[in-house]
Design a protein around this motif. Structure first.
Motif, mmCIF file in Angstrom:
data_model
loop_
_atom_site.group_PDB
_atom_site.id
_atom_site.type_symbol
_atom_site.label_atom_id
_atom_site.label_comp_id
_atom_site.label_asym_id
_atom_site.label_seq_id
_atom_site.Cartn_x
_atom_site.Cartn_y
_atom_site.Cartn_z
ATOM 1 N N PRO A 1 0.815 -1.224 0.000
ATOM 2 C CA PRO A 1 0.000 0.000 0.000
ATOM 3 C C PRO A 1 0.848 1.274 0.000
ATOM 4 C CG PRO A 1 -0.827 -1.557 1.621
ATOM 5 C CD PRO A 1 0.481 -2.102 1.114
ATOM 6 N N ALA A 2 2.008 1.241 0.671
ATOM 7 C CA ALA A 2 2.902 2.404 0.679
ATOM 8 C C ALA A 2 3.431 2.682 -0.728
ATOM 9 C CB ALA A 2 4.055 2.187 1.644
ATOM 10 N N LEU A 3 3.840 1.635 -1.427
ATOM 11 C CA LEU A 3 4.333 1.805 -2.802
ATOM 12 C C LEU A 3 3.228 2.311 -3.720
ATOM 13 C CD1 LEU A 3 6.590 -1.371 -3.137
ATOM 14 C CD2 LEU A 3 7.333 1.015 -2.871
ATOM 15 N N GLN A 4 2.009 1.871 -3.482
ATOM 16 C CA GLN A 4 0.878 2.356 -4.284
ATOM 17 C C GLN A 4 0.650 3.851 -4.036
ATOM 18 O OE1 GLN A 4 -2.708 0.074 -3.861
ATOM 19 N NE2 GLN A 4 -3.810 1.311 -5.351
ATOM 20 N N LEU A 5 0.748 4.287 -2.789
ATOM 21 C CA LEU A 5 0.604 5.715 -2.493
ATOM 22 C C LEU A 5 1.673 6.530 -3.211
ATOM 23 C CD1 LEU A 5 -0.190 5.574 1.337
ATOM 24 C CD2 LEU A 5 -1.782 6.135 -0.515
ATOM 25 N N ILE A 6 2.885 5.990 -3.277
ATOM 26 C CA ILE A 6 3.970 6.679 -3.992
ATOM 27 C C ILE A 6 3.666 6.718 -5.485
ATOM 28 C CG2 ILE A 6 6.423 6.606 -4.608
ATOM 29 C CD1 ILE A 6 6.872 5.267 -1.808
ATOM 30 N N ASP A 7 3.252 5.591 -6.049
ATOM 31 C CA ASP A 7 2.912 5.541 -7.481
ATOM 32 C C ASP A 7 1.808 6.523 -7.837
ATOM 33 O OD1 ASP A 7 4.792 3.611 -8.074
ATOM 34 O OD2 ASP A 7 3.369 1.941 -8.046
ATOM 35 N N GLU A 8 0.862 6.702 -6.925
ATOM 36 C CA GLU A 8 -0.272 7.593 -7.167
ATOM 37 C C GLU A 8 0.033 9.047 -6.796
ATOM 38 O OE1 GLU A 8 -3.456 5.752 -4.987
ATOM 39 O OE2 GLU A 8 -3.576 4.060 -6.387
ATOM 40 N N LYS A 9 1.290 9.317 -6.457
ATOM 41 C CA LYS A 9 1.748 10.680 -6.132
ATOM 42 C C LYS A 9 0.948 11.295 -4.988
ATOM 43 C CE LYS A 9 4.530 11.001 -9.783
ATOM 44 N NZ LYS A 9 5.811 10.413 -9.610
ATOM 45 N N LYS A 10 0.754 10.514 -3.936
ATOM 46 C CA LYS A 10 -0.043 10.979 -2.805
ATOM 47 C C LYS A 10 0.801 11.438 -1.618
ATOM 48 C CE LYS A 10 -4.276 8.636 -3.957
ATOM 49 N NZ LYS A 10 -5.427 7.918 -3.431
ATOM 50 N N VAL A 11 2.105 11.584 -1.844
ATOM 51 C CA VAL A 11 3.000 12.031 -0.774
ATOM 52 C C VAL A 11 3.475 13.443 -1.091
ATOM 53 C CG1 VAL A 11 5.115 11.575 0.506
ATOM 54 C CG2 VAL A 11 3.767 9.662 -0.371
ATOM 55 N N THR A 12 3.220 14.374 -0.162
ATOM 56 C CA THR A 12 3.609 15.768 -0.328
ATOM 57 C C THR A 12 4.457 16.194 0.859
ATOM 58 O OG1 THR A 12 1.526 16.223 -1.474
ATOM 59 C CG2 THR A 12 2.739 18.121 -0.641
ATOM 60 N N ARG A 13 5.518 16.912 0.552
ATOM 61 C CA ARG A 13 6.325 17.530 1.605
ATOM 62 C C ARG A 13 5.878 18.982 1.688
ATOM 63 N NH1 ARG A 13 12.821 17.385 2.593
ATOM 64 N NH2 ARG A 13 12.877 19.213 3.928
ATOM 65 N N VAL A 14 5.271 19.343 2.810
ATOM 66 C CA VAL A 14 4.767 20.696 3.017
ATOM 67 C C VAL A 14 5.832 21.470 3.775
ATOM 68 C CG1 VAL A 14 2.883 22.080 3.975
ATOM 69 C CG2 VAL A 14 2.402 19.770 3.107
ATOM 70 N N THR A 15 6.368 22.511 3.134
ATOM 71 C CA THR A 15 7.478 23.264 3.713
ATOM 72 C C THR A 15 7.066 24.715 3.954
ATOM 73 O OG1 THR A 15 8.386 23.891 1.572
ATOM 74 C CG2 THR A 15 9.152 21.828 2.504
ATOM 75 N N SER A 16 7.787 25.352 4.872
ATOM 76 C CA SER A 16 7.528 26.759 5.168
ATOM 77 C C SER A 16 8.831 27.547 5.039
ATOM 78 C CB SER A 16 6.953 26.898 6.581
ATOM 79 O OG SER A 16 7.942 26.634 7.541
ATOM 80 N N PRO A 17 8.732 28.870 4.950
ATOM 81 C CA PRO A 17 9.941 29.693 4.808
ATOM 82 C C PRO A 17 10.953 29.525 5.942
ATOM 83 C CG PRO A 17 7.997 30.988 4.287
ATOM 84 C CD PRO A 17 7.507 29.670 4.829
ATOM 85 N N SER A 18 10.487 29.133 7.132
ATOM 86 C CA SER A 18 11.400 28.964 8.265
ATOM 87 C C SER A 18 12.232 27.694 8.154
ATOM 88 C CB SER A 18 10.609 28.928 9.575
ATOM 89 O OG SER A 18 9.803 27.772 9.623
ATOM 90 N N GLY A 19 11.898 26.834 7.167
ATOM 91 C CA GLY A 19 12.625 25.585 6.995
ATOM 92 C C GLY A 19 11.946 24.395 7.655
#
Length: 134
Positions: free
Chosen positions: A42-60
């Motif tokens: 299921p983890a690999l499927q989430l990656i294949d479906e582009k469901k992982v986002t890194r949410v970043t802020s200006p502070s790092g």
């Protein structure tokens, strides 16, 4: 704790292999399956479906947002195996059947494989995202 450390090393190895060849070998997939079991596919499927986002802020500061298979977004903190999902509470904590849920595994693998979408938000928006965690 040894399983978590071995898992982290294996995730790094998988990421390195993926970056150099564009795929994961049968051997690495077998090792990942031996350590992560039911969470892996299921983890690999989430990656294949582009469901992982890194949410970043200006502070790092940053977190992972992983959309579950039902569409519910879960926040995963970097360097932590904690996830808001029910599987974390039951499968990881109570039953101890897994060392991490599919969302955390997907976030870690996707990060090492450079398969993470990146979204910039303000520092206040990131605080709101973190404050909304259980």
């Amino acid at each position: 704790m040894q399983w978590m450390q071995a898992g982290t090393e294996l995730i790094r190895e998988a990421g390195s292999q993926y970056l150099s060849s564009g795929e994961l070998s049968h051997d690495v997939l077998c090792c990942l399956n031996a350590v992560f079991g039911k969470s892996l596919m299921p983890a690999l499927q989430l990656i294949d479906e582009k469901k992982v986002t890194r949410v970043t802020s200006p502070s790092g500061r940053w977190v992972f947002r992983v959309s579950g298979s039902s569409g519910v977004p879960y926040i995963c903190l970097p360097g932590s195996a904690y996830c808001q999902c029910p599987a974390y509470k039951y499968t990881v904590v109570l039953k101890r059947e897994a060392i991490m849920c599919k969302h955390v595994l997907a976030a870690r693998l996707a990060s090492e494989m450079n398969e993470v979408e990146v979204k910039e938000v303000s520092d206040l928006d990131l605080v709101d995202i973190i404050a909304g965690m259980d």
